[in-house]
Design a protein around this motif. Structure first.
Motif, PDB file in Angstrom:
ATOM      1  N   ARG A  31    -147.828 132.069  -8.692  1.00 28.83           N
ATOM      2  CA  ARG A  31    -147.579 133.566  -8.980  1.00 28.83           C
ATOM      3  C   ARG A  31    -147.174 134.143  -7.832  1.00 28.83           C
ATOM      4  NH1 ARG A  31    -152.042 137.067 -11.710  1.00 28.83           N
ATOM      5  NH2 ARG A  31    -152.930 137.426  -9.658  1.00 28.83           N
ATOM      6  N   THR A  32    -146.127 135.016  -7.864  1.00 21.98           N
ATOM      7  CA  THR A  32    -145.617 135.607  -6.631  1.00 21.98           C
ATOM      8  C   THR A  32    -145.087 137.041  -7.115  1.00 21.98           C
ATOM      9  OG1 THR A  32    -143.373 134.750  -6.962  1.00 21.98           O
ATOM     10  CG2 THR A  32    -144.840 133.667  -5.340  1.00 21.98           C
ATOM     11  N   GLY A  33    -144.828 138.034  -6.111  1.00 24.93           N
ATOM     12  CA  GLY A  33    -144.256 139.279  -6.242  1.00 24.93           C
ATOM     13  C   GLY A  33    -145.286 140.361  -5.968  1.00 24.93           C
ATOM     14  N   TRP A  34    -144.982 141.307  -6.328  1.00 26.19           N
ATOM     15  CA  TRP A  34    -145.820 142.514  -6.195  1.00 26.19           C
ATOM     16  C   TRP A  34    -145.773 143.407  -7.406  1.00 26.19           C
ATOM     17  CZ3 TRP A  34    -144.137 147.452  -4.156  1.00 26.19           C
ATOM     18  CH2 TRP A  34    -142.833 147.604  -3.864  1.00 26.19           C
ATOM     19  N   LEU A  35    -144.633 144.360  -7.530  1.00 22.82           N
ATOM     20  CA  LEU A  35    -144.510 145.216  -8.708  1.00 22.82           C
ATOM     21  C   LEU A  35    -143.846 144.286  -9.703  1.00 22.82           C
ATOM     22  CD1 LEU A  35    -143.290 148.603  -7.996  1.00 22.82           C
ATOM     23  CD2 LEU A  35    -145.051 148.176  -9.531  1.00 22.82           C
ATOM     24  N   TRP A  36    -142.768 143.723  -9.510  1.00 25.52           N
ATOM     25  CA  TRP A  36    -142.215 142.482 -10.108  1.00 25.52           C
ATOM     26  C   TRP A  36    -142.902 141.213  -9.941  1.00 25.52           C
ATOM     27  CZ3 TRP A  36    -139.750 146.843  -8.720  1.00 25.52           C
ATOM     28  CH2 TRP A  36    -138.955 147.657  -9.501  1.00 25.52           C
ATOM     29  N   VAL A  79    -147.627 146.784   0.775  1.00 22.66           N
ATOM     30  CA  VAL A  79    -147.188 145.917   0.180  1.00 22.66           C
ATOM     31  C   VAL A  79    -147.924 144.445   0.541  1.00 22.66           C
ATOM     32  CG1 VAL A  79    -145.223 144.347  -0.264  1.00 22.66           C
ATOM     33  CG2 VAL A  79    -144.837 146.863  -0.578  1.00 22.66           C
ATOM     34  N   PRO A  80    -148.164 144.399   1.793  1.00 27.36           N
ATOM     35  CA  PRO A  80    -148.788 142.937   1.982  1.00 27.36           C
ATOM     36  C   PRO A  80    -150.262 142.930   1.361  1.00 27.36           C
ATOM     37  CG  PRO A  80    -148.153 144.084   4.018  1.00 27.36           C
ATOM     38  CD  PRO A  80    -147.745 145.137   3.038  1.00 27.36           C
ATOM     39  N   PHE A  81    -151.130 143.857   1.241  1.00 30.36           N
ATOM     40  CA  PHE A  81    -152.154 143.738   0.401  1.00 30.36           C
ATOM     41  C   PHE A  81    -152.118 143.687  -1.015  1.00 30.36           C
ATOM     42  CE2 PHE A  81    -152.956 146.107   4.409  1.00 30.36           C
ATOM     43  CZ  PHE A  81    -154.265 145.583   4.763  1.00 30.36           C
ATOM     44  N   TRP A  82    -150.937 144.270  -1.512  1.00 27.67           N
ATOM     45  CA  TRP A  82    -150.894 144.277  -2.862  1.00 27.67           C
ATOM     46  C   TRP A  82    -150.584 142.786  -3.412  1.00 27.67           C
ATOM     47  CZ3 TRP A  82    -147.676 148.694  -5.630  1.00 27.67           C
ATOM     48  CH2 TRP A  82    -147.862 148.380  -7.037  1.00 27.67           C
ATOM     49  N   ARG A  83    -149.536 142.283  -2.242  1.00 31.82           N
ATOM     50  CA  ARG A  83    -148.959 140.791  -2.380  1.00 31.82           C
ATOM     51  C   ARG A  83    -150.095 139.747  -2.197  1.00 31.82           C
ATOM     52  NH1 ARG A  83    -144.513 140.280   1.636  1.00 31.82           N
ATOM     53  NH2 ARG A  83    -143.169 141.217   0.230  1.00 31.82           N
ATOM     54  N   ARG A  93    -153.045 140.295  -3.391  1.00 30.61           N
ATOM     55  CA  ARG A  93    -153.870 140.350  -4.539  1.00 30.61           C
ATOM     56  C   ARG A  93    -153.081 139.415  -5.716  1.00 30.61           C
ATOM     57  NH1 ARG A  93    -157.283 144.236  -6.153  1.00 30.61           N
ATOM     58  NH2 ARG A  93    -156.414 144.302  -8.122  1.00 30.61           N
ATOM     59  N   VAL A  94    -151.834 139.413  -5.652  1.00 31.57           N
ATOM     60  CA  VAL A  94    -150.909 138.860  -6.522  1.00 31.57           C
ATOM     61  C   VAL A  94    -150.583 137.094  -6.275  1.00 31.57           C
ATOM     62  CG1 VAL A  94    -148.589 138.931  -7.856  1.00 31.57           C
ATOM     63  CG2 VAL A  94    -149.631 140.964  -7.306  1.00 31.57           C
ATOM     64  N   HIS A  95    -150.371 136.926  -4.976  1.00 32.93           N
ATOM     65  CA  HIS A  95    -149.830 135.547  -4.550  1.00 32.93           C
ATOM     66  C   HIS A  95    -150.842 134.465  -4.961  1.00 32.93           C
ATOM     67  CE1 HIS A  95    -145.865 135.568  -2.635  1.00 32.93           C
ATOM     68  NE2 HIS A  95    -146.178 136.758  -2.906  1.00 32.93           N
ATOM     69  N   ARG A 134    -153.107 132.450 -17.265  1.00 33.35           N
ATOM     70  CA  ARG A 134    -154.246 132.837 -16.496  1.00 33.35           C
ATOM     71  C   ARG A 134    -153.626 132.653 -14.957  1.00 33.35           C
ATOM     72  NH1 ARG A 134    -155.578 128.560 -13.874  1.00 33.35           N
ATOM     73  NH2 ARG A 134    -155.266 126.461 -14.746  1.00 33.35           N
ATOM     74  N   PRO A 135    -154.300 133.358 -14.312  1.00 31.25           N
ATOM     75  CA  PRO A 135    -153.668 133.358 -12.676  1.00 31.25           C
ATOM     76  C   PRO A 135    -154.119 131.829 -12.207  1.00 31.25           C
ATOM     77  CG  PRO A 135    -155.720 135.180 -12.987  1.00 31.25           C
ATOM     78  CD  PRO A 135    -155.620 134.282 -14.219  1.00 31.25           C
ATOM     79  N   PRO A 136    -153.124 131.429 -11.209  1.00 32.71           N
ATOM     80  CA  PRO A 136    -153.374 130.223 -10.669  1.00 32.71           C
ATOM     81  C   PRO A 136    -154.752 130.262  -9.987  1.00 32.71           C
ATOM     82  CG  PRO A 136    -151.357 130.810 -10.155  1.00 32.71           C
ATOM     83  CD  PRO A 136    -151.955 132.142 -10.961  1.00 32.71           C
TER      84      PRO A 136
END
Lengths: 164, 499
Positions: A89-94, A69-73, A75-77, A8-10
């Motif tokens: 959780r870090t990264g964007w594509l990977w 990428v900043p916006f994507w990141r 969403r992921v971080h 699950r996402p942090p």
């Protein structure tokens, strides 16, 4: 057991301001070579087509990267600190999920670059005895980061041993 | 009570002078010879070279004498200390309860004088200034005494206890030498030999005549024969060199366990004695280098904390507990060392077919990449490269595909009561058994391609060398279940049912 599980996402997102910070960061790192190439293209006439080609590549590849990428990141971080572990959780594509149990944490630090200070941000670095590198939580509010470090230091002190 | 300050052994001055003098002579000789060949002023050159060697050796002797004069060490109840006090004052101090390794090393020259270097290490993973100190040198008797004192945590200056040598877990079987020629050292030494010949010829100023001599010898034969002959000569040198390296490294090899310390002794000219505290052991790596694997042999490496920066000067691999030996021997030694036999009891499961597809794609990309670059360059520059492009595609494709398939076949993982086992590697294969208690965190990685194929790569982070051991490309469910089962409770709070 049979239905299947997933990570699950942090729980916590990083600061919204982090997007601005990343955006500035990426734009600067595109702008610097772009400016250098432009100046060179103006000055060095014989090499102008090649320099302009290089400039074109930098802009075509760099700008979309810097803008997306900043916006994507963001969403992921994500990050989370529980009683027993630090989870990121870090990264964007990977993408990368990392978990470090509280009992194995050796040091906790914060770092603030000049640009991060401008945005009132800080990053927290959690080191374990592993040579695989520390866990990093970038883009936190700097006061929150300071509190987090204090909390982590306290809970890791509760666990003793050489953490290997 | 605190131990008194002691000096290192004075004869280090002679050893240093002889070492540098020897190297200097080795470098000067071919140069002098070059002058002799060209009818240069031999007497003058020899005088300059000889004088240079003497001055150099003298300077080094002086420097080493100063170092010796101002260095001292002591072992107290709490600490081991090495101090240097002249112009710059340094004190290196290690708490005795942090001492994890005491290693002895002696090159032939030191051995002639009955001396040895002693390295006292703390087994710290972090490369710090204070993680070890080297007593360079002390007498062999003193070194053995120090080792006992430090590793047993006996009080300083306690009389040495006479005792029998502990039984060996493994000793050298000379038939293992058959795995030496198939090691990577063969091509490396073979290639290096040609380079060395050219380099020395260059120093002596006879490089062109060497090339023309070779040309004359092979004047009658065609180019393919010449190439074949040179390769054969290189291989021969490589094989002889590999055998030599094996003998030098593994002479009188003996693996023992003595009161919680694993100890490897070996070496013909340079003797080495490496010890590792058993409680720093986190597992073993059963490593099959490609050549050895074809012959059914494997090496046993340790997975242990704090081994990373072992002795900068020792080029050999100190992490190896057993040289390439028949698989059964390697498994037995691994089991004896661990006190458990995860490698035999584990049920190693393979990975999903998607992992194979991924590897085949990688192979394709690699071949297309090499061929593509060559082809583009060829079209721009010269047609020769275009031919090289299709030839390399033809040659590389089967190699790449075979490697990809082998890599997939080797992928595997399993779990026993005490160990996480992961197997990987194209060509050369590693089978790592990692203590579950040695896992200090998890990293789960997923690329966009893995996400589409439903794969993940999980890495168990550890304090042992390398920092982490990966289980690559397993099905997401298997990966998470494996990580959850290997370290109960750690991952569980972060899992949720799949929607």
């Amino acid at each position: 057991m049979n239905e299947g599980v997933r990570l699950r996402p942090p729980r916590n997102r990083v600061e919204r301001r982090a997007v601005g910070y990343w955006l500035t960061n990426e734009l600067v790192s595109v702008a610097v070579p772009a400016v250098v190439l432009t100046v060179l293209a103006v000055l060095i006439t014989p090499a102008r087509p090649w320099l302009l080609l290089a400039l074109g590549i930098v802009l075509v590849v760099g700008l979309p990267y810097a803008l997306v990428v900043p916006f994507w990141r963001y969403r992921v971080h994500r990050w989370e600190v529980t009683e027993d572990a630090v989870y990121t959780r870090t990264g964007w594509l990977w993408q990368e999920w990392r978990i470090a149990p509280m009992s194995r944490i050796q040091t906790v630090d914060t770092a603030r670059g000049p640009l991060e200070q401008l945005f009132g941000l800080a990053s927290v670095t959690v080191t374990t005895a592993s040579a695989a590198g520390p866990l990093k939580i970038p883009g936190l509010d700097h006061e929150l980061a300071a509190g987090l470090v204090e909390r982590l230091t306290e809970s890791t002190q509760a666990h003793r041993g050489d953490a290997t | 009570m605190s131990g008194a300050w002691e000096r290192l052994d004075r004869r280090t001055v002679a050893v240093s002078a002889l070492t540098v003098g020897g190297i200097a002579v080795g470098i000067a000789a071919p140069i002098v010879w070059g002058f002799v060949r060209r009818d240069g002023p031999v007497g003058l050159v020899a005088a300059i070279a000889g004088g240079g060697v003497l001055v150099l050796a003298g300077l080094v002797a002086l420097a080493d004498w100063l170092r010796w004069r101002h260095s001292s060490y002591r072992v107290t109840d709490e600490r081991v200390e090495l101090r240097y006090a002249w112009v710059v004052h340094t004190l290196r101090s290690i708490p005795r309860d942090r001492v994890r390794t005491v290693d002895l090393m002696a090159n032939p020259l030191l051995r002639m004088f009955g001396l040895t270097k002693v390295k006292v290490g703390t087994g710290q993973q972090v490369t710090g200034q204070r993680s070890h100190l080297v007593l360079d040198p002390v007498t062999r008797v003193r070194a053995e005494q120090l080792r006992r004192e430090l590793l047993d945590r006996a009080p300083a200056g306690a009389p040495p206890v006479a005792e029998a040598e502990p039984p060996a877990l493994a000793t050298l079987d000379w038939s293992w030498i058959r795995y030496a020629p198939v090691a990577v050292t063969t091509p490396i030494l073979g290639t290096a030999a040609f380079g060395a010949v050219m380099q020395v010829a260059d120093w002596a100023g006879v490089q062109n005549s060497v090339i023309s001599t070779v040309g004359d010898v092979f004047a009658e034969v065609s180019v393919p024969v010449l190439v074949a002959a040179l390769v054969a000569i290189g291989l021969l040198i490589g094989v002889v060199g590999s055998l030599g390296v094996f003998v030098e490294m593994w002479w009188r090899y003996r693996l023992t366990r003595d009161r919680g310390n694993l100890q490897v002794r070996r070496g013909l000219f340079t003797t080495r004695s490496l010890s590792l505290e058993q409680r720093r052991l986190r597992g073993v790596d059963l490593f099959e280098p490609f050549g050895a694997r074809l012959m059914g042999a494997a090496r046993v490496d340790v997975v242990a904390t704090g081994l990373k920066e072992w002795s900068e000067r020792d080029s050999s691999d100190p992490q190896t507990l057993l040289p390439a030996a028949p698989m059964a021997v390697a498994r037995r030694v691994a089991a004896t060392v661990l006190g458990d036999d995860p490698l035999s009891t584990v049920d190693i499961k393979g990975h999903p077919v998607a992992a194979r597809t991924r590897r085949l794609w990688w192979a394709t990309y690699a071949v297309v990449g090499v061929g593509g670059v060559l082809a583009v360059l060829g079209l721009l520059l010269t047609v020769v490269l275009v031919h090289l492009a299709w030839i390399s595609v033809v040659v590389l494709t089967p190699v790449a595909v075979l490697l990809a398939l082998d890599d997939y076949r080797n992928l595997g993982h399993g779990l026993t009561d005490g160990y996480l086992v992961t197997r990987f590697g194209p060509g050369s294969r590693h089978t790592v058994a990692l203590q579950r208690g040695g896992i200090i965190g998890w990293t789960v990685r997923r690329s966009p391609f893995q996400r589409r194929a439903g794969l993940v790569t999980i890495a168990a982070t550890t304090a042992a060398k390398g920092g982490q051991y990966q289980v690559r490309d397993l099905a997401e469910q298997d990966g998470l279940r494996l990580a959850e089962a290997a370290v109960p409770g750690l991952l569980t709070p972060f899992l949720e049912p799949r929607r």
